[in-house]
Design a protein around this motif. Structure first.
Motif, PDB file in Angstrom:
ATOM      1  N   ARG A 165     -29.968  21.238 -48.449  1.00  0.00           N
ATOM      2  CA  ARG A 165     -30.980  21.593 -47.449  1.00  0.00           C
ATOM      3  C   ARG A 165     -30.397  22.454 -46.319  1.00  0.00           C
ATOM      4  O   ARG A 165     -30.631  22.187 -45.146  1.00  0.00           O
ATOM      5  CB  ARG A 165     -31.631  20.325 -46.873  1.00  0.00           C
ATOM      6  CG  ARG A 165     -32.282  19.455 -47.942  1.00  0.00           C
ATOM      7  CD  ARG A 165     -32.917  18.217 -47.339  1.00  0.00           C
ATOM      8  NE  ARG A 165     -31.942  17.457 -46.583  1.00  0.00           N
ATOM      9  CZ  ARG A 165     -32.174  16.959 -45.365  1.00  0.00           C
ATOM     10  NH1 ARG A 165     -33.329  17.166 -44.769  1.00  0.00           N
ATOM     11  NH2 ARG A 165     -31.250  16.257 -44.747  1.00  0.00           N
ATOM     12  N   HIS A 198     -35.397  22.659 -49.761  1.00  0.00           N
ATOM     13  CA  HIS A 198     -36.843  22.500 -49.653  1.00  0.00           C
ATOM     14  C   HIS A 198     -37.523  23.597 -50.477  1.00  0.00           C
ATOM     15  O   HIS A 198     -37.183  24.780 -50.348  1.00  0.00           O
ATOM     16  CB  HIS A 198     -37.291  22.622 -48.196  1.00  0.00           C
ATOM     17  CG  HIS A 198     -36.541  21.748 -47.240  1.00  0.00           C
ATOM     18  ND1 HIS A 198     -36.579  20.372 -47.290  1.00  0.00           N
ATOM     19  CD2 HIS A 198     -35.741  22.055 -46.185  1.00  0.00           C
ATOM     20  CE1 HIS A 198     -35.837  19.877 -46.318  1.00  0.00           C
ATOM     21  NE2 HIS A 198     -35.316  20.871 -45.637  1.00  0.00           N
ATOM     22  N   ARG A 276     -38.188  19.173 -53.270  1.00  0.00           N
ATOM     23  CA  ARG A 276     -36.948  19.951 -53.254  1.00  0.00           C
ATOM     24  C   ARG A 276     -36.564  20.476 -54.634  1.00  0.00           C
ATOM     25  O   ARG A 276     -36.710  19.781 -55.631  1.00  0.00           O
ATOM     26  CB  ARG A 276     -35.796  19.098 -52.696  1.00  0.00           C
ATOM     27  CG  ARG A 276     -36.017  18.752 -51.235  1.00  0.00           C
ATOM     28  CD  ARG A 276     -35.154  17.615 -50.764  1.00  0.00           C
ATOM     29  NE  ARG A 276     -35.555  17.216 -49.404  1.00  0.00           N
ATOM     30  CZ  ARG A 276     -35.188  16.103 -48.813  1.00  0.00           C
ATOM     31  NH1 ARG A 276     -34.413  15.244 -49.443  1.00  0.00           N
ATOM     32  NH2 ARG A 276     -35.579  15.831 -47.580  1.00  0.00           N
TER      33      ARG A 276
END
Length: 287
Positions: A165, A198, A276
């Motif tokens: 992330r 994401h 994700r």
């Protein structure tokens, strides 16, 4: 234990040892003694599952396992205990707590750190490493100063580079290409780049990605391949179909950030963490 009025040297030594034990027992409270007995210990046969349930991880971190699926994610990337691994932008050390003990006996973990950095997250991460040498004592820190200074390790020396992330931040800062290039240089031919990020709805613009924190899966794959990597495959381990990706505060509306505070909090908690992508790339071997 009673001692004579004119004790022998041996009796004086016993008396001194007895007094020392009494003082030690007084200073170390039951809570301290309990904590000492609960210190995590690891060996070269420690499994990821053992680490995930270890006492060195906070309850708050363990509660996120159901969203982050660390064991499955690392197995998908191909992690082995004898690897040299670079963790890019480790943040608060959520994954570092897992990687460090797993690699301690036979491998090596390298983490990046901004140089110099006095931000609260950076200082908290530095304190985490320093306060628990039994877990993080072998972790190496690679000081970086992007975009110009991003040397992760000697060229062709690393088995795996992982990032969790972070890509949306690199894109926003304008140095994603430099990070991919640094990872490529550090990896051995055949080395692996593992990516978790994401995931946006198809067709998202770059401007909207920067605003919301959600990245195009096709766009990420294309950008990493442009750096010389070969795309190996993807997994839906960290997918979340409940994530509608249309929140007022972008991805930070969802846990763990919950940027909207108490507004619709239960709704966002019910959705869980973001949808994700989980991607694996390889640095091609020389032909």
């Amino acid at each position: 234990m009673k001692f004579a009025r004119n004790p022998t040297p041996r009796q004086r030594l016993l008396k001194a040892l007895t007094l020392a034990l009494v003082v030690l027992a007084t200073v170390m409270s039951p809570a301290v003694l309990a904590n000492e007995s609960k210190k995590a210990t690891f060996s070269n046969t420690t499994t990821l599952q053992t680490i995930l349930t270890s006492s060195h991880r906070s309850e708050q971190n363990r509660l996120r396992d159901k969203y982050r699926h660390p064991a499955q994610t690392l197995k998908f990337f191909g992690l082995r205990s004898n690897m040299t691994v670079v963790e890019l932008w480790p943040g608060s050390g959520w994954y570092t707590e897992i990687l460090a003990p797993f690699l301690a006996a036979k491998g090596q973990l390298i983490v990046t750190s901004f140089a110099p950095s006095t931000s609260k997250p950076a200082l908290a991460f530095q304190a985490l490493l320093a306060d628990h040498p039994e877990i993080f004592g072998k972790v190496k820190v690679s000081q970086i100063n992007p975009p110009n200074e991003i040397t992760l390790a000697p060229d062709n020396s690393v088995d795996m580079v992982v990032t969790f992330r972070n890509i949306h931040n690199w894109v926003k800062a304008g140095y994603a290409e430099q990070v991919y290039a640094a990872a490529y240089k550090a990896l051995k031919p055949g080395g692996i780049l593992g990516v978790e990020e994401h995931r946006a709805k198809p067709g998202i613009s770059l401007e909207e990605s920067i605003k919301t924190g959600y990245m195009s899966e096709d766009g990420v794959i294309a950008a990493v391949e442009k750096a010389g990597f070969k795309f190996v495959g993807k997994s839906e381990i960290n997918a979340n179909p409940k994530d509608t990706k249309d929140y007022p505060g972008g991805v930070w509306t969802l846990p763990p950030s919950l940027s909207q505070g108490q507004k619709d909090r239960q709704r966002f908690l019910a959705i869980g963490e973001s949808d994700r992508m989980t991607l694996q790339f390889v640095k091609p071997k020389a032909s």
